[in-house]
Design an enzyme around this catalytic site. Structure first.
Site, mmCIF file in Angstrom:
data_model
loop_
_atom_site.group_PDB
_atom_site.id
_atom_site.type_symbol
_atom_site.label_atom_id
_atom_site.label_comp_id
_atom_site.label_asym_id
_atom_site.label_seq_id
_atom_site.Cartn_x
_atom_site.Cartn_y
_atom_site.Cartn_z
ATOM 1 C CG HIS A 136 -1.901 0.992 1.406
ATOM 2 N ND1 HIS A 136 -1.620 2.290 1.778
ATOM 3 C CD2 HIS A 136 -3.251 0.933 1.246
ATOM 4 C CE1 HIS A 136 -2.755 2.977 1.839
ATOM 5 N NE2 HIS A 136 -3.762 2.176 1.507
ATOM 6 C CG ASP A 213 0.604 -2.429 6.039
ATOM 7 O OD1 ASP A 213 -0.369 -2.630 6.789
ATOM 8 O OD2 ASP A 213 0.550 -1.684 5.044
ATOM 9 C CD GLN A 216 -6.910 -4.292 3.928
ATOM 10 O OE1 GLN A 216 -7.855 -5.019 4.233
ATOM 11 N NE2 GLN A 216 -7.067 -3.005 3.692
ATOM 12 C CE LYS A 239 -7.207 -0.107 6.311
ATOM 13 N NZ LYS A 239 -7.968 0.448 5.207
ATOM 14 C CB CYS A 377 -3.669 3.483 -1.521
ATOM 15 S SG CYS A 377 -4.768 4.858 -1.247
HETATM 16 C C1 LIG Z 1 -2.371 -2.751 3.546
HETATM 17 C C2 LIG Z 1 -2.685 -1.372 4.039
HETATM 18 N N1 LIG Z 1 -1.742 -0.659 4.651
HETATM 19 C C3 LIG Z 1 -1.965 0.563 5.133
HETATM 20 C C4 LIG Z 1 -3.199 1.155 4.999
HETATM 21 C C5 LIG Z 1 -3.406 2.537 5.553
HETATM 22 O O1 LIG Z 1 -4.296 2.487 6.613
HETATM 23 P P1 LIG Z 1 -4.796 3.840 7.309
HETATM 24 O O2 LIG Z 1 -5.351 4.669 6.196
HETATM 25 O O3 LIG Z 1 -5.834 3.376 8.274
HETATM 26 O O4 LIG Z 1 -3.621 4.471 7.951
HETATM 27 C C6 LIG Z 1 -4.222 0.476 4.353
HETATM 28 C C7 LIG Z 1 -5.539 1.102 4.147
HETATM 29 O O5 LIG Z 1 -6.281 0.730 3.275
HETATM 30 C C8 LIG Z 1 -3.959 -0.832 3.872
HETATM 31 O O6 LIG Z 1 -4.911 -1.527 3.260
#
Ligand SMILES: Cc1ncc(COP(=O)(O)O)c(C=O)c1O
Length: 419
Positions: A136, A213, A216, A239, A377
């Site tokens: 992401h 990370d 998900q 999430k 993203c």
């Molecule tokens: C894999 C992953 N990393 C990071 C993020 C960023 O999360 P946040 O916008 O809650 O900081 C997302 C959000 O969709 C994501 O799917």
């Protein structure tokens, strides 16, 4: 297809009742344009059950005050509830100690904390940071900013056309300059589950720390940070059926202790003079200013709610949903699933021949169906598949097979409109 298949066999929670679970989510009763809401945008943000809403209301109506600073009843109550939430999150991901959990505003904030607190201190000119194509933007851009600042270099592990990481290629990227690995546990664009345990072991054998990370992953599978042995693990509350504005950075205590603070301000200090500041102990050293108290307490309630259903039951139900939706979608001519990894979480990205994903999203919305369209993203993933965007249905444990049927019918309607 997912970790849930094997988990199904070890199901030890009470039988999963979709009807009972759905009754907990007031928003699922909505109609959109006269059609029942089908909410398939869970990877972007999930919905909140009544017990979490109730906990927020109880906090705001009977417990709110600023934390850490007061000796009066409400401040002590709020502080206890805030720290209790930290303990709940600790148990949720099986961290060794509660001081290893830093509350942040989300995954993005957690990763930025690491690039600033760890990266700026320990990464320098000529050093290399390994990422993957599946990241992401939140796990790309902060590292890019650090690399630009420090004269370091990003190396990227590629994927195949199923959307699976080429682990051999990842391993080939290591050399004497490798100083850090940042990898997503589950791809938000494709659903691919990365073999992070193996990747971490490989990095550790070369003394390279790893950030995972988990944005998900935590909504879909049991995560045990001690078992993974990751140095950092980041995720977001919104999430995970919790509020927005709250996230978590897990870090091994010894690593967090060596790091510099990210943001300066109140609560992250032990003493301040104009000549010198001494910093607070972890995790407070990283929680400058008034934290998102209500949101943290709400996240604690969300964790309680999810654990009461059971991570195994959630994984098994979502695995059934994904298998059913995949089979149904594969039956449609003119529809292509993007991301067909053998190990997947409940995400289905797809393309309809001759229809732009934004039109797909708009027409599905007219059927009451919420999917996300765009690059999610994750532009490097889109570039790999040579598409500007996809439509993405992402499932949660409160979704049902009838909703998948509605999506398939919706796709047929889109195809008719564009025939
Ligand atoms: C894999 C992953 N990393 C990071 C993020 C960023 O999360 P946040 O916008 O809650 O900081 C997302 C959000 O969709 C994501 O799917």
């Amino acid at each position: 297809m997912t970790a849930g298949r094997t988990a199904l066999k070890s199901l030890s929670t009470p039988a999963f009742s979709l009807e009972r679970v759905r009754a907990d989510f007031p928003i699922l009763k909505l109609e959109i344009g006269g059609k029942p809401l089908v909410y398939f945008d869970n990877a972007a943000s999930s919905q909140m059950p009544q017990p979490v809403i109730d906990r927020l209301v109880r906090y705001q109506t009977t417990q709110h005050a600023n934390v850490n600073r007061g000796v009066h009843f409400l401040s002590e109550t709020a502080t206890a509830a805030y720290e209790e939430a930290r303990g709940k999150v600790q148990r949720f991901i099986n961290a060794r100690e509660d001081r290893e959990l830093v509350f942040t505003s989300g995954t993005t904030d957690a990763i930025n904390l690491v690039t600033h607190g760890y990266g700026r201190k320990f990464i320098g000119p000529g050093d290399e940071i390994i990422l993957t194509t599946l990241e992401h933007h939140s796990n790309i851009v902060p590292w890019q900013m650090l690399a630009e600042d420090k004269g370091a270099k990003l190396r990227v592990a590629p994927i195949n056309d199923a959307g699976e990481l080429l682990v051999d290629e990842y391993e080939k990227l290591f050399n004497a300059h490798t100083k850090f690995v940042a990898v997503t546990h589950v791809s938000n664009a494709l659903g691919t589950i990365n073999p992070v345990k193996r990747m971490i072991a490989f990095a550790h054998a070369r003394d390279v720390p790893v950030l995972v990370d988990g944005a998900q992953a935590v909504p879909h599978m049991a995560v045990d940070v001690q078992d993974l042995d990751c140095d950092f693990y980041a995720f977001s509350g919104h999430k995970l059926c919790g509020p927005t504005g709250i996230g978590v950075l897990y870090g091994k205590a010894a690593v967090l202790e060596r790091m510099a603070p990210f943001k300066g301000g109140g609560d992250m200090i032990l003493s301040v003079t104009f000549e010198k500041t001494t910093y607070n102990t972890i995790p407070h050293k990283f929680e400058a200013g008034t934290p998102p108290i209500a949101a943290a307490i709400g996240l604690g309630a969300a964790v309680d709610y999810i654990l009461a259903i059971g991570m195994d039951a959630i994984a098994a139900h979502e695995c059934d949903l994904l298998e059913y939706a995949t089979a149904q979608m594969n039956r449609l001519s003119g529809v292509r699933i993007v991301g067909t990894a053998a190990q997947k979480a409940a995400v289905l990205s797809f393309m309809i021949d001759g229809v732009h994903p934004h039109d797909v999203g708009t027409l599905l919305n007219q059927e009451g169906i919420a999917v996300r369209t765009g690059h999610h993203c994750a532009q490097p993933v889109m570039r790999h598949f040579r598409v500007p965007a996809t439509s993405r249905a992402s499932f949660a444990f409160y979704n049902g097979m009838a909703e998948v049927d509605a999506l398939i019918a919706g796709i047929r309607t889109v195809q008719k409109v564009f025939a």
